[in-house]
Design an enzyme around this catalytic site. Structure first.
Site, PDB file in Angstrom:
ATOM      1  CE  LYS A 116     -31.447  -3.149 -80.476  1.00 44.84           C
ATOM      2  NZ  LYS A 116     -30.246  -3.804 -80.086  1.00 44.84           N
ATOM      3  CE  LYS A 158     -32.175  -8.401 -81.516  1.00 44.95           C
ATOM      4  NZ  LYS A 158     -31.450  -7.979 -82.931  1.00 44.95           N
ATOM      5  N   GLY A 164     -25.225  -3.017 -75.887  1.00 47.11           N
ATOM      6  CA  GLY A 164     -24.336  -3.627 -75.149  1.00 47.11           C
ATOM      7  C   GLY A 164     -24.639  -5.129 -74.758  1.00 47.11           C
ATOM      8  CD  GLU A 200     -34.386  -8.523 -84.963  1.00 47.48           C
ATOM      9  OE1 GLU A 200     -34.297  -7.300 -85.036  1.00 47.48           O
ATOM     10  OE2 GLU A 200     -33.511  -9.476 -84.453  1.00 47.48           O
ATOM     11  CE1 TYR A 202     -30.557 -16.146 -81.492  1.00 52.27           C
ATOM     12  CE2 TYR A 202     -30.683 -18.227 -82.313  1.00 52.27           C
ATOM     13  CZ  TYR A 202     -30.123 -17.260 -81.863  1.00 52.27           C
ATOM     14  OH  TYR A 202     -28.631 -17.627 -81.218  1.00 52.27           O
ATOM     15  CD  GLU A 288     -27.443  -2.254 -82.551  1.00 53.35           C
ATOM     16  OE1 GLU A 288     -28.222  -1.439 -81.834  1.00 53.35           O
ATOM     17  OE2 GLU A 288     -26.579  -2.754 -81.966  1.00 53.35           O
ATOM     18  NE  ARG A 292     -21.883   3.125 -80.327  1.00 55.24           N
ATOM     19  CZ  ARG A 292     -21.527   2.011 -80.250  1.00 55.24           C
ATOM     20  NH1 ARG A 292     -20.348   1.790 -81.068  1.00 55.24           N
ATOM     21  NH2 ARG A 292     -22.045   0.886 -80.020  1.00 55.24           N
ATOM     22  CB  VAL A 295     -14.805  -0.811 -79.843  1.00 52.27           C
ATOM     23  CG1 VAL A 295     -13.675  -1.567 -78.956  1.00 52.27           C
ATOM     24  CG2 VAL A 295     -15.683  -0.406 -78.532  1.00 52.27           C
ATOM     25  NE  ARG A 337     -14.208  -5.448 -79.274  1.00 60.90           N
ATOM     26  CZ  ARG A 337     -15.552  -4.664 -78.900  1.00 60.90           C
ATOM     27  NH1 ARG A 337     -16.049  -4.459 -77.772  1.00 60.90           N
ATOM     28  NH2 ARG A 337     -16.239  -4.271 -80.052  1.00 60.90           N
TER      29      ARG A 337
HETATM   30  P1  ADP Z   1     -26.712  -4.738 -78.885  1.00 63.71           P
HETATM   31  O1  ADP Z   1     -27.098  -3.583 -79.521  1.00 63.71           O
HETATM   32  O2  ADP Z   1     -27.218  -4.986 -77.477  1.00 63.71           O
HETATM   33  O3  ADP Z   1     -25.365  -5.241 -79.198  1.00 63.71           O
HETATM   34  P2  ADP Z   1     -27.729  -6.383 -81.157  1.00 63.71           P
HETATM   35  O4  ADP Z   1     -29.056  -6.135 -81.819  1.00 63.71           O
HETATM   36  O5  ADP Z   1     -26.682  -5.615 -82.034  1.00 63.71           O
HETATM   37  O6  ADP Z   1     -27.732  -5.791 -79.758  1.00 63.71           O
HETATM   38  O7  ADP Z   1     -27.433  -7.864 -81.079  1.00 63.71           O
HETATM   39  C1  ADP Z   1     -26.292  -8.222 -80.439  1.00 63.71           C
HETATM   40  C2  ADP Z   1     -25.665  -9.690 -81.103  1.00 63.71           C
HETATM   41  O8  ADP Z   1     -26.950 -10.622 -80.772  1.00 63.71           O
HETATM   42  C3  ADP Z   1     -25.702  -9.783 -82.364  1.00 63.71           C
HETATM   43  O9  ADP Z   1     -24.476  -9.649 -82.876  1.00 63.71           O
HETATM   44  C4  ADP Z   1     -26.129 -11.278 -82.624  1.00 63.71           C
HETATM   45  O10 ADP Z   1     -25.113 -12.087 -82.181  1.00 63.71           O
HETATM   46  C5  ADP Z   1     -27.163 -11.598 -81.679  1.00 63.71           C
HETATM   47  N1  ADP Z   1     -28.670 -11.339 -82.147  1.00 63.71           N
HETATM   48  C6  ADP Z   1     -29.189 -10.331 -82.337  1.00 63.71           C
HETATM   49  N2  ADP Z   1     -30.347 -10.183 -82.976  1.00 63.71           N
HETATM   50  C7  ADP Z   1     -30.370 -11.718 -83.492  1.00 63.71           C
HETATM   51  C8  ADP Z   1     -31.463 -12.618 -84.204  1.00 63.71           C
HETATM   52  N3  ADP Z   1     -32.374 -11.889 -84.758  1.00 63.71           N
HETATM   53  N4  ADP Z   1     -30.915 -13.744 -84.446  1.00 63.71           N
HETATM   54  C9  ADP Z   1     -29.784 -14.388 -84.083  1.00 63.71           C
HETATM   55  N5  ADP Z   1     -28.693 -13.449 -83.273  1.00 63.71           N
HETATM   56  C10 ADP Z   1     -29.067 -12.225 -82.923  1.00 63.71           C
END
Ligand code: ADP
Length: 452
Positions: A116, A158, A164, A200, A202, A288, A292, A295, A337
């Site tokens: 990522k 992260k 997930g 990152e 938030y 990200e 694929r 869901v 879901r």
């Molecule tokens: P994963 O791949 O583990 O699902 P993601 O990067 O897609 O992780 O993030 C999952 C969720 O986490 C996002 O949908 C959001 O709700 C929260 N999130 C991720 N990054 C941020 C951020 N920089 N600020 C606020 N919320 C975040």
């Protein structure tokens, strides 16, 4: 076109692929673990091969056994579904070198997006806005503190190899960052065997909005309008919808164009999803990309009247994109879901389905591999059914979903049906006023009410 597809997956997504393949006149091979002997995908495929014991690492993640099954049954392509090996570049590579088509993007693309931190860098080069953060993986706590100080708190750590919702931790202060860094590292190491973290900014009060992308092998790329996925618990999606109540035509066009340009920049050659966070001022940031089928793809299929899995298969077979650019969504799609879990404690609730009535009727779609008498194995995720509703407007879609859920009965296991009904009845949800923190507030509110 392929003559036989092996599906390296189980559950509802394996069934979804069997359906798409049959409609295209392609034979299917199910691979199954010992715990899935009586599962629907095993029963419904044209051919079946047992690939090992229940534990996923011994079966659905067992590359030699899956390839052995493909050779034995003379399958010419493998569909990985989602989860398991779907985003494993080594698996995609091995398929290719064995002369079997991997139904997904190029292995190098899976590898790029699987990291990522690298994906963020590449997307910045593709002129997609990304959140402020570390340019590369952060080396240590001192490095993280320096970056956090520069961009300001709150921040989110992260896992570079993440997915997930695992290995993610927020910090509102320096002290919290000190506390969370080691924990996030350990979590990343145990979940992904890779402790690398990136950091990152938030973004509070933001929405998770994602764009579906489809590219073929001839440089054609089309993006479809958004799926709104902000109703999440512990970063896991619970309800998804299309369109997003927050996105207007102007923002939609902007997001579609930016995503198409970025996908073209990297020569994306399959189905994929670009996930964004959108703030209150309608600014969107790349989070990200998933390489694929997701869901939640049915909500897009419902509002656009397309078959994404068939398109994915056709593209992998070398056909040109058939989905046109500039299509408009028609109506409103919602997906719930339904999980086998306790609706209050959220702990998994595997077991036997003693009695079951699933909903139907106009505008209702159910994607499920469950049946009455089936014993849900404890080895895998808890998704029992996806219930999808399509209606002309959002209020009608909510009403249709409520009716469908009220007419659903599942006896023998606990499910989160009551949770879905409670969310659908919430006024903030009904009015489309929500963000990714909705579930936390919702649970707080409900706890307070039950204590009164
Ligand atoms: P994963 O791949 O583990 O699902 P993601 O990067 O897609 O992780 O993030 C999952 C969720 O986490 C996002 O949908 C959001 O709700 C929260 N999130 C991720 N990054 C941020 C951020 N920089 N600020 C606020 N919320 C975040």
């Amino acid at each position: 076109m392929f003559s036989k597809i092996l599906i390296a997956n189980r559950g509802e997504i394996a069934l979804r692929v069997i359906r798409a393949a049959r409609e295209l006149g392609i034979k299917t091979v199910a691979v199954y673990s010992e715990s899935d002997r009586n599962s629907l995908h095993t029963i419904l495929a044209d051919d079946k091969v047992c690939i090992g014991p229940g534990r996923a690492s011994d079966s659905y993640l067992n590359i030699p056994n899956i390839l052995g099954a493909a050779e034995l049954t003379k399958a010419d392509a493998i569909h990985p579904g989602y989860g398991f090996l779907a985003e494993n570049p080594r698996f995609a590579e091995i398929c290719e070198s064995s002369g079997i088509v991997f139904i997904g993007p190029q292995p190098a693309m899976i590898k790029l997006m699987g990291n990522k931190s690298l994906a963020r860098q590449e997307m910045r080069r593709a002129h997609l806005p990304v959140l402020p953060g570390s340019d590369e993986v952060v080396q240590d706590l001192a490095d993280a503190k320096k970056i956090a100080k520069k961009m300001g708190y709150p921040v989110i750590l992260k896992a570079a190899a993440g997915g997930g919702g695992k290995g993610m931790r927020t910090a509102r202060t320096r002290a919290q960052l000190e506390e969370q860094f080691g924990l996030a590292q350990n979590e990343a190491k145990s979940a992904f065997n890779d402790p690398s973290l990136y950091i990152e900014k938030y973004l509070p009060n933001s929405r998770h909005i994602e764009i579906q992308i489809i590219g073929d092998k001839y440089g054609n790329v089309v993006a479809l309008g958004e799926r709104e996925c902000s109703i999440q618990r512990k970063h896991q999606k619970v309800i998804e919808e299309a369109p997003s109540p927050f996105v207007d035509d102007r923002l939609r066009k902007k997001m579609i164009k930016a995503t198409e340009d970025a996908a073209r920049h990297i020569d994306y050659q399959s189905l994929g999803t670009f996930e964004f966070l959108v703030d209150e001022n309608e600014r969107f940031y790349f989070m990200e990309a998933n390489t694929r089928i997701q869901v939640e793809h049915p909500v897009t299929e419902m509002v656009y009247s397309v078959d994404l899995v068939q398109e994915q298969v056709r593209i992998a077979a070398g056909e040109k994109l058939s989905i046109r650019e500039g299509m408009e969504m028609r109506g409103h799609g919602l997906e719930c879901r339904i999980n086998a879990e306790d609706p209050t404690t959220f702990s998994p609730s595997p077991g036997t389905i003693d009695f079951m009535v699933l909903p139907g009727g106009q505008g209702i779609r159910v994607d499920s591999a469950a049946y009455q008498g089936w014993q849900i194995p404890p080895d895998y995720d808890s998704l029992v059914a996806k219930i999808i509703a399509l209606a002309p407007t959002r209020p009608e879609a909510i009403r249709k979903m409520q009716t469908a859920l009220e007419m659903t009965t599942i006896v023998g296991i606990k499910t989160n049906l009551p949770l879905h009904l409670a969310i659908l009845a919430d006024t903030d949800f009904a009015e489309g006023r929500y963000d990714t923190q909705f579930m936390e507030r919702f649970q707080q509110k409900n706890n307070n009410n039950s204590q009164k």
